[in-house]
Structures are given as structure tokens and as C-alpha cells.
Design a protein around this motif. Sequence first.
Motif, PDB file in Angstrom:
ATOM      1  N   TYR A 159      37.818  38.313  28.088  1.00 39.67           N
ATOM      2  CA  TYR A 159      36.733  39.250  28.383  1.00 39.67           C
ATOM      3  C   TYR A 159      35.846  39.509  27.164  1.00 39.67           C
ATOM      4  O   TYR A 159      36.219  39.227  26.024  1.00 39.67           O
ATOM      5  CB  TYR A 159      37.268  40.565  28.960  1.00 39.67           C
ATOM      6  CG  TYR A 159      38.210  41.344  28.078  1.00 39.67           C
ATOM      7  CD1 TYR A 159      39.592  41.178  28.174  1.00 39.67           C
ATOM      8  CD2 TYR A 159      37.736  42.285  27.169  1.00 39.67           C
ATOM      9  CE1 TYR A 159      40.455  41.899  27.377  1.00 39.67           C
ATOM     10  CE2 TYR A 159      38.598  42.999  26.371  1.00 39.67           C
ATOM     11  CZ  TYR A 159      39.962  42.811  26.476  1.00 39.67           C
ATOM     12  OH  TYR A 159      40.826  43.527  25.681  1.00 39.67           O
TER      13      TYR A 159
ATOM     14  N   GLU B  88      33.052  41.120  31.621  1.00 35.08           N
ATOM     15  CA  GLU B  88      31.995  41.168  30.604  1.00 35.08           C
ATOM     16  C   GLU B  88      31.662  39.798  30.038  1.00 35.08           C
ATOM     17  O   GLU B  88      31.736  39.561  28.823  1.00 35.08           O
ATOM     18  CB  GLU B  88      32.382  42.147  29.486  1.00 35.08           C
ATOM     19  CG  GLU B  88      32.436  43.595  29.966  1.00 35.08           C
ATOM     20  CD  GLU B  88      32.881  44.547  28.871  1.00 35.08           C
ATOM     21  OE1 GLU B  88      32.168  44.642  27.861  1.00 35.08           O
ATOM     22  OE2 GLU B  88      33.923  45.195  29.045  1.00 35.08           O
TER      23      GLU B  88
ATOM     24  N   PHE C 153      40.917  41.650  36.244  1.00 35.15           N
ATOM     25  CA  PHE C 153      39.670  42.264  35.801  1.00 35.15           C
ATOM     26  C   PHE C 153      38.598  41.189  35.768  1.00 35.15           C
ATOM     27  O   PHE C 153      38.660  40.270  34.967  1.00 35.15           O
ATOM     28  CB  PHE C 153      39.813  42.860  34.403  1.00 35.15           C
ATOM     29  CG  PHE C 153      40.621  44.122  34.362  1.00 35.15           C
ATOM     30  CD1 PHE C 153      42.003  44.085  34.393  1.00 35.15           C
ATOM     31  CD2 PHE C 153      39.999  45.352  34.290  1.00 35.15           C
ATOM     32  CE1 PHE C 153      42.743  45.255  34.357  1.00 35.15           C
ATOM     33  CE2 PHE C 153      40.740  46.526  34.246  1.00 35.15           C
ATOM     34  CZ  PHE C 153      42.105  46.479  34.281  1.00 35.15           C
TER      35      PHE C 153
ATOM     36  N   ARG D 174      35.223  42.313  36.135  1.00 37.74           N
ATOM     37  CA  ARG D 174      34.053  43.167  36.219  1.00 37.74           C
ATOM     38  C   ARG D 174      32.926  42.728  35.311  1.00 37.74           C
ATOM     39  O   ARG D 174      33.141  42.073  34.304  1.00 37.74           O
ATOM     40  CB  ARG D 174      34.440  44.617  35.972  1.00 37.74           C
ATOM     41  CG  ARG D 174      35.364  44.877  34.799  1.00 37.74           C
ATOM     42  CD  ARG D 174      35.623  46.380  34.643  1.00 37.74           C
ATOM     43  NE  ARG D 174      34.404  47.103  34.849  1.00 37.74           N
ATOM     44  CZ  ARG D 174      33.461  47.217  33.918  1.00 37.74           C
ATOM     45  NH1 ARG D 174      33.649  46.734  32.728  1.00 37.74           N
ATOM     46  NH2 ARG D 174      32.352  47.859  34.191  1.00 37.74           N
ATOM     47  N   GLN D 175      31.725  43.075  35.677  1.00 43.77           N
ATOM     48  CA  GLN D 175      30.543  42.843  34.876  1.00 43.77           C
ATOM     49  C   GLN D 175      30.336  41.363  34.558  1.00 43.77           C
ATOM     50  O   GLN D 175      30.377  40.933  33.391  1.00 43.77           O
ATOM     51  CB  GLN D 175      30.618  43.660  33.578  1.00 43.77           C
ATOM     52  CG  GLN D 175      29.297  44.266  33.212  1.00 43.77           C
ATOM     53  CD  GLN D 175      29.421  45.206  32.021  1.00 43.77           C
ATOM     54  OE1 GLN D 175      30.251  46.127  32.006  1.00 43.77           O
ATOM     55  NE2 GLN D 175      28.585  44.991  31.040  1.00 43.77           N
TER      56      GLN D 175
END
Lengths: 724, 216
Positions: free
Chosen positions: A298, A323, A344, A346-347
Amino acid sequence: MLKYPIFTFFLFLPFLFFVCLKPASASFPEANALLIWKATFKKENNSILTSWTHPKASGSPCNWFGVFCSIDGSVNSLNLTNANINATFYKFPFSSLPNLASIDFFINRLFGTIPPQIGKLSKLVYLDISKNQLTGTIPSEIGRLTSLRTLHLVENQFNGSIPSEIGQLVSLSELALYSNKFDGSIPVSFGNLRNLTFLYLYNNSLSGFMPPEMGNLINLVEVFMYTNMLTGPIPPTLGNLNKLQILDLFENQLSGSIPPELGKLKSLEILSLANNNLTGLIPASLGEATGLITLHLYANNLSGPIPRELGNLKSLSDLELSENKLTGPIPASLGDLSNLEYVFLRQNQLSGPIPSELGKLKKLVFLEMDENQFSGHLPELCSGGLIKRFTLSNNRLSGPIPESLKTCSSLTRARFDHNKFSGNLSKEFGVYPNLTFMDLSDNKFYGELSDNWGSSKRLETLKIAKNNLSGSIPPDFGNLNQIQILNLSSNQLCGGIPKEIGKLVLLLKIDLNDNRLSGNIPHELGSFSSLNYLDLSRNRLTGPIPKNFPNSEQLFHLNLSYNFLSQTIPVQIGKLTHLAALDMSSNSLTGEIPYEIGFLSSLGMLNLSHNRLSGFIPESFQKLPGSVDIDISYNELEGHIPNGKPFQNVSIEKLRGNKGLCGNIAGLQPCKVPPIKNHKIGKGHKLILIVAIPLIGGTSTSICTRWHPDHVRTQKEEFKRCRR
Amino acid sequence: MAERILFVIVALTIICTLLAPKALGNSEGDALYALRRSLSDPDNVLQSWDPNLVNPCTWFHITCNQDNHVTRVDLGNSNLSGHLVPELGKLEHLQYMELYKNNIHGSIPVELGNLKSLISLDLYNNNISGTIPPVLGKLKFLVFLRLNDNQLTGPIPSALASISSLKVVDVSSNNLCGTIPTTGPFEHIPLNNFENNPRLEGPELQGLASYDTNCS
């Protein structure tokens, strides 16, 4: 002839004497040397070293605390862990302890630098001076300790570069330099440390490139180099490290792509390259590193898709790719990773539907995929019943909430906000005994708020703003005794604000604006002592603002505008000394503006426009902060504008539409008579009203209904629709 | 034995860096978390301040703007003790810092001079000591500066007189010394906002020599 042997015997006697006593006196200089060092220790409350006194009989230090000897009586190990020693190494007997093989001074208060004489301890195998207050650089003479297997200099204040002479420590198996201030590059000579197994360099200021020669260190099992300033690429030669179990390069400035060679690392269990400047694709070959349990990539600049080959990492339990700039869909193969607990993503810029195969993941605990471009309907997801954190906010998801999420009682924090989810809200969600945070805002849910919400008793934040909810707020919401933030704004909720809301003493923020709430503001809302923010604007609330309301010194925002509130502004409003914004505009408030408004010493914005306030503007307005933005337009106010900063630069738009305001402001008529103290006239006005009300009362009710026919009609309609 | 300790330390570090997915690059959340760590919070008002969240905007007592930057910290009357931290200076979009009526001690960090959007600094009714940092004069949007009822010493920095937006200043009930500024915004601050400072001389007199007050 006989004389000679006796003579020589006596000659040799002292010699014999010394030879026989040799073992004892061998340690005599060692004891002495240690005592010379001890004499430099700063006095501490230290009873540990009382044994360090000159031995009378044997001259041997071998019974001293922390001193260990070999069979021949020579000191071979010093273990003074956590002995509160406050001293330097400058008088340490480097030259007088020839057999010293082990030094363990972990956790003391040693300070100063490491003297170059350290190179004299040629038999040293173990050196641990961690957790002291040592400073300076590592002397290059350390390279002489060719028997050294373990070197721990952890948690001191060492600085400077790691000397390249460290590369001469060919026996070195464990090197720990973490949590110091080492800078400069990792020496290329590290490539010679063939026996190195554990390498801990983290939490320093190391810079420069990682030497490709590190690929020679085929015995490496753990490499922790996180939190440094390393730049350049990750050497592909690291792919040769067959025994490597942990590679942690988190939080550096490494650039370039992730080398595909890392896929060769069959023993690798933990790989963290997070928080670097890596670019390019996630190599498909990473799917060959089948020992991986934790994969953290990430916070980089990675692009391209998530390789479906990652579905081969059967041991994977923690996958974190957030990210980055990843595109494309989530590969269905991730559904094969039955050990996944933390996902995870996300983004990123991931798109497509969320694969139904993800429903196979029974061990999922955290699933965070917010801020992507996922679309389509949600598949069943909480099949294992273990999901605690579930965030899908800020995507393009649509459709209903699947059944498994309705019954996912393990949920603690859920975010569905800013999507296009639809469905009848009262049927979409169940009871969540552990849920503390739920945000469903900005979706297309319709239907009513079910009583269920009141049973999710741990809820602290509940936001369902910007949907199409109808019906009324259930009184059961009064059971949410942990709730601190409640936002139901921008829906079509009707009926009254339940008085049970007044029981929710922990409320910090209440946002019910832009609905069709009717009835009075319950006076129970006055009981909130910690409330920071209250917005009931744009509803159809009627009746007075309750007298004891509001009661919280910490209230900084109060908006009651665009309602049908009547009667006077309560004088208690003056207690809101931290109110920054007060908006009661577009109501039917009557009476005078209380002079207590002048006590609002933090006010930045005051909007009382479009009401039926009468009388004079209190002189106390002069006490308001000079930069306050005041709007009192469209009322029935008269008299002069008070002096003082608040009105100095006010424009006519904020004053117009009143009965007879006057003053020195462009567009306003100048005052004809000198200003008279307002409160005297106010009293007079009150006297007149007391007389007039019974007379006017009868006529005014009929006039009022004639003036606001819409108001009455709407209320009747509401009464039909709102069942509760 | 030492090896075992080292192993435990390494194991704990693994857990801390790997199993707690951090919100990196959120310096505002980190700054506020640093404040949480230095405060003692018996009423658990900071319980929601979870550094593992991507930003502090869902934390209670925090308000953010549209861009997820912190604009308000509202912790008045929250039974907090402990001290302020320099990291607070990183909150560049902060407009309201409300920490009044607590039991905070220590000094005002000079880093608060970096809060370039600050409108209101309310630290009144605490146990704050040390001086009022002159660097607060950099806060060009400051309207409210309420530091009353603390144990502040030293002078009222003349740099504060350069903040034209300043409307409300209250430094009463402290231990300030020197003179009361009279220029700029201080022209309109009532004298009783300076009362109860035994060593505070009267308003500064323009054009005369400054008093020999032994105040620094």
C-alpha cells in the motif's frame, strides 16, 4: 657436587613458586583491570556490583556478579544486563581480557563512544550493548572481530555511516543496528557476510541504494530495514535469498518496479514494501511465493491490475494494496484465498463488480474497498460471520444489501455512503449488537427507519443523510444511549421529533435538517449538556423554541432556519458563549430580540432575517465580536442601528425590509431623533402589548390563518401520511 | 536471556508495523493522536480517536471541511489533563481550537504559530504556564484569543498587536508582567480582560521610555 643441586634448587624455588600459583594470578590482572573500569562508574544506588571488590584470597573475579570464567580461570563472559551502570568504555580493559568471548551490557546507562580498542577483543563472539546512551560512530576497528557472530547496537544514539569494515565480520550471523541515527549507505561489503541470518537496520536515516550484493547473503532469514531513507530500486538479486522469511522495507523512498524475481522466494512469509515510491505493475510472479502470509504494497504508485495469480497464495491472510493507482477488477481467484482475514484495496481506481467468489472467504474480518469505482450489486459477503470493519463508501455500487450483510452481527464499523444502493431500508438491515459506526448517507434507500436501529445499542455514529427515507423517527431511537452523532438530514422524514431523543445525553451532533418534521421542538432537547451542533433547519417545525433550550455551553452551531417556529427567542440563548453560527431565519418568530444575544461572545454569524421580530435592536449588539456577520432583514424592527463594530460595515441587504430602522448606513434613512435607551422603550412596548393582546388576539388568529394558508394545509396532509 | 528479550522486542515491532494498517500521510491524524497520547482522559472523550482510520474526520470532537482537513477541535470542559504537543502546529486548516476548562498544564507550544487558518484559540481555565509565544503574532486570521485563568508569565507579546482581525482578547487571571499593548486591535479590548495579573503594569504609554519591569 652435592652443593650445586641444592643451590640450583633454591635458585629455582621462586620460579616453582610462581609456576604453581600461575592459574590464580592469571586472573589477578583481569580483576584489577575490571576494578579500574568500575572505578569510573558514576555512583548509583547500585548494590549489584558490591561483589566487585578485590578478592583477598584468590585474586579471581570469577565469583563476581555478572562475571563468568572458563576452566582455566580467565574471564570469558561479562553479563551485566539491566545493572544500572552509568559509565563509559574509555577505561574498559580491552587489552586485559584476552579470552573475553561475550559482552552483554543490554539496558544500562553507558554513554560516550565505542573506543577503537574494541578491535583488541579478538575472541569476541557476542557483543550486545543495546539500549544504552552511547553516541558517535562505529569504529572501523570493529572489522577485526572476525569471530563475532552476534552484534547488537540497538536503541542508542549512534550516528555516522556503517563502516564498510563490518563486511569483514565473516562469522556474523545476527546484526542489529536498529533505532539509532545511522546515515549514509548500506556498505557494499555487506555482501561478504555469508553467514548473516538476521539483519535489523530499521528506524535509522540510512540512504542510498540497497546493494545488489545483498543477493549473496543466502542465509538471510529476516530482513527489517523499514523507516529509513533508502532510495533506488529493490535489487532483483534479493530473489536468490531462498531462506528469506521476512522482508520489510516499509517506509523508505524506494523507486522503480517490484522485481518479479521476488516471486522465487518460496520461504517468504511477510513482504512489506508499503509506503515507498514504487511504480509499475504488481508482478504476476508474486503468485509463486506461495509461503506468503502477509503482503503489504500500500501507499505506492503502483498501476495496472491486481494479478489473478495472487489467487495462488493459499496461506495469505493479510492483503493490503490500498493507496495506489491500480485499475481493473478484483480477480475472482482471490476468492480461493480461504485464509484471508484482512483485505485492504481502498483508494485505487479499481472497477467492475465485486466478485461473488469473495463470498467464499469465511475468515474475513476487515474488508475495506472504499474510494474506487466498483459498480454493480453486492454479492453475499459475511458468510463466515466474522466481518468487523466493512467499508465500501465512495464507489458506484447499486442494488440492495445482500441477506448475509443484514445478519452480519459481527459488524463494528460499516460504511456504505456515497454509492447508489437502493432498497427498502427497514428491510435491508438487521440488529448489530457490536456496531459503533454506520454511514449509509448519499444513497437511494427508501422506506422507513425501523425500530431495529434502537436495538443496535452500541451505535455511536449513525448517518443516513441524503436518501429517500419516509415515515417518522422511531421513539426507540431513545435506546441508543451511546450515540454521539446522529445525521438523518435530507430525507423525507415526517412526524415529530420524538422526545425520547432527549435521553441521549452523549449526543454531540444532531443533524435533522431538510426533512418534513413537524410539531414542536421537544423541550427535552434542552437537557443536552455536551451538544456541539444542532441543525433542525428546513423542516416544518411549529410552536415556540423551548424556554430552557438550548443548554450546552459547547454549542457552536445552531440552525433552526426555514421552519414555522413562532413566539419569542428565549433569553437563555445568551448562555451559548461558544456559539459561532446562529441561524433562526425564515420562521415566524415574534417579540423583541433579547438583549442577551449580546452575550454571545464567540458569534461569527447571526441570521434572524425573515421573521416578525419587532422593537429595537438591543444596544448589547455592540458587545458582539466586531467581525460578526449580521442579517436582520425582513423583520418588523425599528429604531437606530447600534454603534460599534458589528454594524460598521454592514450592507443594506442585511437590514432592509424592516419597519423603520435608521442610521448612518448607505440606503438607510438617517435617524431623526437622538437615540434613546432601548430597554426603557422596550418596557413601554411590553405594557402596550399586555393591554392589546386580548383585544388583538381574537382577530389575529383569523388573520394568521389567512396569511399562512399553506402552513395549515400542509399540516393536515402530514397528519394523514405520518402514521406514528 | 538477552536474546529472548530481543526476540520479544522484534516480535512486538512486527506486530506494530504489520498488523496495524496505518493511515499513512495523514499528518493531521498523527498530530491529533500525538495530542491524545500526551493527555490524560478519564472520561474517555478521546476514545474514538483511532489512528488506524484513514483520517480523523470521523473522530468525535473533530470537524473537517470538504477536503477532509481538520477545521475544529472541540474539547472544552472535558476533564482532560496532561499537556499540549508541538505536533498541533501541523493542523494548517484548523480554525477553532477549543480546549478551555480542562486541567491542561505545561506551556503553549511555539508551533501553534503555524496554525495559519486559526480563528479562535481558547485555552482559558487550565493550568497552562510559561509565556505567551510571540510567534502567535503570525496568526493573521485570529479573532478570539482567550487565555484567561491560567498561570501564564512573561509579557503580552507586542506582536499580537499586528493581528488586525483580533477582536476578543482575554488574558485575565494569570501572572503576566510588563505593559498592556494599546495599538491596533488592543485599542478596543476592555481593561478588565487584563485584570488579576498582579505584575501587569498599566497600558503602555506611547513615546515614553519603557518601564524597567524586569519582565521577559
